[in-house]
Design an enzyme around this catalytic site. Structure first.
Site, PDB file in Angstrom:
ATOM      1  N   GLY A 175       0.814  -1.217   0.000  1.00  0.00           N
ATOM      2  CA  GLY A 175       0.000   0.000   0.000  1.00  0.00           C
ATOM      3  C   GLY A 175       0.843   1.261   0.000  1.00  0.00           C
ATOM      4  O   GLY A 175       2.027   1.229  -0.346  1.00  0.00           O
TER       5      GLY A 175
ATOM      6  N   GLY B  63       5.487   4.543  -8.907  1.00  0.00           N
ATOM      7  CA  GLY B  63       6.215   3.304  -9.192  1.00  0.00           C
ATOM      8  C   GLY B  63       5.267   2.105  -9.169  1.00  0.00           C
ATOM      9  O   GLY B  63       5.315   1.237 -10.045  1.00  0.00           O
ATOM     10  N   HIS B  64       4.397   2.054  -8.151  1.00  0.00           N
ATOM     11  CA  HIS B  64       3.423   0.955  -8.093  1.00  0.00           C
ATOM     12  C   HIS B  64       2.456   1.022  -9.277  1.00  0.00           C
ATOM     13  O   HIS B  64       2.126   0.007  -9.888  1.00  0.00           O
ATOM     14  CB  HIS B  64       2.581   1.048  -6.810  1.00  0.00           C
ATOM     15  CG  HIS B  64       3.338   0.883  -5.536  1.00  0.00           C
ATOM     16  ND1 HIS B  64       3.568   1.921  -4.667  1.00  0.00           N
ATOM     17  CD2 HIS B  64       3.901  -0.213  -4.974  1.00  0.00           C
ATOM     18  CE1 HIS B  64       4.237   1.481  -3.620  1.00  0.00           C
ATOM     19  NE2 HIS B  64       4.463   0.196  -3.776  1.00  0.00           N
TER      20      HIS B  64
ATOM     21  N   ASP C 112      13.544  -2.669  -5.393  1.00  0.00           N
ATOM     22  CA  ASP C 112      13.905  -3.665  -4.376  1.00  0.00           C
ATOM     23  C   ASP C 112      14.587  -4.828  -5.105  1.00  0.00           C
ATOM     24  O   ASP C 112      14.020  -5.906  -5.258  1.00  0.00           O
ATOM     25  CB  ASP C 112      12.656  -4.124  -3.622  1.00  0.00           C
ATOM     26  CG  ASP C 112      12.043  -2.992  -2.825  1.00  0.00           C
ATOM     27  OD1 ASP C 112      12.747  -2.402  -1.987  1.00  0.00           O
ATOM     28  OD2 ASP C 112      10.871  -2.665  -3.064  1.00  0.00           O
TER      29      ASP C 112
ATOM     30  N   LEU D 155      11.292   6.615  -6.326  1.00  0.00           N
ATOM     31  CA  LEU D 155      10.052   6.736  -5.552  1.00  0.00           C
ATOM     32  C   LEU D 155       9.964   5.581  -4.562  1.00  0.00           C
ATOM     33  O   LEU D 155      10.282   4.445  -4.883  1.00  0.00           O
ATOM     34  CB  LEU D 155       8.832   6.733  -6.477  1.00  0.00           C
ATOM     35  CG  LEU D 155       8.751   7.871  -7.489  1.00  0.00           C
ATOM     36  CD1 LEU D 155       7.353   7.917  -8.129  1.00  0.00           C
ATOM     37  CD2 LEU D 155       9.077   9.223  -6.866  1.00  0.00           C
TER      38      LEU D 155
END
Ligand code: PAF
Length: 274
Positions: free
Chosen positions: A27, A32-33, A146, A180
């Protein structure tokens, strides 16, 4: 967009949906998401996102309690991005009993971020495998921001023969280069102005290697010194092989420069492929 919190309801909702593409998140969604959600559309018929802040991957002194929870705003963004189904379980839905069976990744879980966040990648791999079993996607997307997480999940999928394509999405950056991240919100105004230095130092490493510098340790140390001089506390700056994050054997194989450093109380990570 359908929203489900129960595993049984989600499974019913996903019956007969064709090729399912999955984007797991914790969340507090940013561009980026959303870029991962948009890319997901090209890989299948049904895009499923999840929001779950996974206690298992946080150390005892980390930011689980203060991790930003912005559920309504996240739902609006996901709906606008064209996500079909959101799985948003509570802790009781996902962990109705203590999670005693876990995924123990190999040596890669103890290096780089794993050295500074013991147990983190065990928690990530365990929740991701569980989410995969619940959603049963044919493909799943993870951000390259990541990088080590992406490698752990990709290697887990390969070694456990999971029938899921693992796709890495490019890091989305602010105009000044800062990657981000949900944790950027912890930065003060002056820290936010300083934060792009991490990316600049990684860029310098890439440019030096492209220009023929082969002493990667010298480059790592120079970046750490520059960060320290600007008030950062660095966990690592490391040049590694892209494939398995092992030490480079020369600078001709695909490499990645990775860093984790603290600005005030905020720990930022970033990386750049070479
Ligand atoms: O990258 C994240 O947001 C999390 O580590 C993930 C993959 C959703 C697992 O909790």
């Amino acid at each position: 967009m359908q929203i489900h919190s129960s595993i049984a309801d989600l499974r019913t909702a996903l019956k007969g949906r064709g090729r399912v593409v999955f984007v797991p998140t914790m969340g507090n969604l940013h561009a980026g998401h959303i870029s991962l959600m948009e890319q997901a559309r090209a890989h299948g018929d049904t895009v499923v996102a999840s929001i779950f802040v996974n206690r298992l991957q946080f150390g005892p002194n980390e930011d689980f309690d203060k991790y930003p929870r912005t559920f309504q705003a996240d739902c609006d963004k996901l709906a606008t991005a064209g996500v079909d189904v959101l799985f948003a379980p509570t802790e009781a839905d996902l962990y109705p009993e203590p999670q005693e069976y876990v995924v123990e990744p190999p040596a890669i879980q103890h290096v780089l971020d794993g050295e500074f966040r013991p147990g983190h990648f065990r928690g990530v791999a365990t929740v991701v495998l569980k989410l995969f079993n619940i959603v049963q996607p044919q493909a799943a997307l993870f951000g390259k921001k990541d990088y080590q997480q992406l490698m752990v999940i990709r290697n887990m999928a390969r070694q456990l023969a999971l029938p899921i394509d693992i796709i890495g999405g490019e890091t989305v950056r602010a105009a000044d280069g800062l990657a981000l991240s949900s944790r950027n919100g912890y930065l003060s105004e002056s820290e936010r102005a300083e934060a792009p230095r991490l990316y600049r130092e990684l860029n310098k490493i890439r440019e030096a290697i492209r220009a023929g510098e082969a002493d990667t340790v010298k480059l790592e140390n120079a970046a750490i010194e520059a960060l320290t001089a600007a008030g950062w506390q660095t966990d690592y700056v490391a040049v590694r092989q892209q494939l398995d994050l092992s030490m480079p054997k020369g600078v001709n194989a695909p490499l990645v420069a990775l860093a984790a450093s603290r600005l005030g109380n905020t720990r930022l990570i970033d990386n750049i492929e070479i």
